[in-house]
Design a protein around this motif. Sequence first.
Motif, PDB file in Angstrom:
ATOM      1  N   ASP A   1      11.466  19.380  -3.482  1.00 40.79           N
ATOM      2  CA  ASP A   1      10.683  19.261  -4.723  1.00 40.79           C
ATOM      3  C   ASP A   1      10.455  17.789  -5.073  1.00 40.79           C
ATOM      4  O   ASP A   1       9.379  17.424  -5.566  1.00 40.79           O
TER       5      ASP A   1
ATOM      6  N   GLN B   1       6.867  15.819  -5.549  1.00 40.74           N
ATOM      7  CA  GLN B   1       6.514  15.066  -6.746  1.00 40.74           C
ATOM      8  C   GLN B   1       6.122  13.623  -6.403  1.00 40.74           C
ATOM      9  O   GLN B   1       5.265  13.032  -7.052  1.00 40.74           O
TER      10      GLN B   1
ATOM     11  N   MET C   1       1.933  19.206  -8.190  1.00 40.48           N
ATOM     12  CA  MET C   1       2.692  18.519  -7.139  1.00 40.48           C
ATOM     13  C   MET C   1       1.927  18.609  -5.821  1.00 40.48           C
ATOM     14  O   MET C   1       0.830  19.162  -5.751  1.00 40.48           O
TER      15      MET C   1
END
Length: 280
Positions: free
Chosen positions: A242, A246, A220
Motif C-alpha cells: 500500500d 501511495q 493510489m
Amino acid sequence: MAFIKCLLILLSVVFTHAIYAVQPDVLLAKVYDESKHGNIEDYLVSEKFDGVRAIWTGDKLITRKGNAINAPAWFTTPLPPIWLDGELWIARNKFALVSGIVRTKIPNNHDWQSVVYQVFDMPDPTLPFSARYKSYTDLVAGLNTAHIKAVKQHRFENTQLLTHYFKDITKQGAEGVMLHLASAVHKSGRNNTLLKLKPYLDAEALVIEHLPGKGKYTGMLGALKVKTASGQTFKIGTGFSDAQRQTPPAIGSTITYRYHGLTKNGLPRFASFLRVREPL
C-alpha cells in the motif's frame, strides 16, 4: 594558490570517476534450460546470492557498471592485489538492506559489519573454472577473515540431484543457483558457460506511466506501464505494498519485475513488481 588547489582536487575527482565509470569485463549468466544444458556433471553449482555484484580490481571495489563502492578501509585491507569477482551480501531476502549500505557515499562502519564479500571467481583467461575455484578457495582461506568468504561449489551427477539441491535451498529462502561450466576459461559477456536457475525469472524495465487505481486503490497507483530495453510495453499491477501504491516508483526509474515465462505475444506472463533498481 587556493584556486589551484581546488582545481587539482576537482581534476582528481573527475579522473577517478572516469577510471571507475568504465564497465569491467565480467561474465554474465544466461538462463538454464535443461533441454539445452543437460550435462549437469560438467558444471560446478553454487547458491545464487541476492546481493550487489562487486569486482575487486586489486585495489578498488567497483560495481558491474564500473562505479566505485565506498567500503570502509578495514573491509578491503585484507584483499590481495588480485582481480576477484563476488557478491556483497548480508543474508537471504536482504537485498534492499545491502543495496542501501553499498550505495552510501560515506561508509557506516556499523552497517558494514554485517556485509560479507562472497567471492565466486578469480578471473583468469588461461585457467578453467575448476582450477579458478581451487585458487579462490585457497586464497580466501589464507586471508582468515570472517567478512570474506569463498562460495562453495557442488558437483551433481544428474538433474535429479540438482533439482533436489535447488528445491532445498530455495525453500530456505535462496534466490536460486548458478551453474558454471567447470572446463570454461574466463570470458566476459553473456554466454553459456555461466547459467542461472531460479524459481521465477526476473528482468528490468523503465517506468513510463502511472495508471490510476480503482476500488480500494482509488487515489493510489493501480499499475505501472513499463517499457523493456527491446521496446516492449506492458502493465504491472501486482506486487506493490500500500505504501508503494501511495508513493510509486518515479517515472523514468528502472524497476525489477518477476515473471513466469512469456505469452504467445512474447510478453512477460504474470509480471509482478519486485523492487526499484537503484543505480550502482
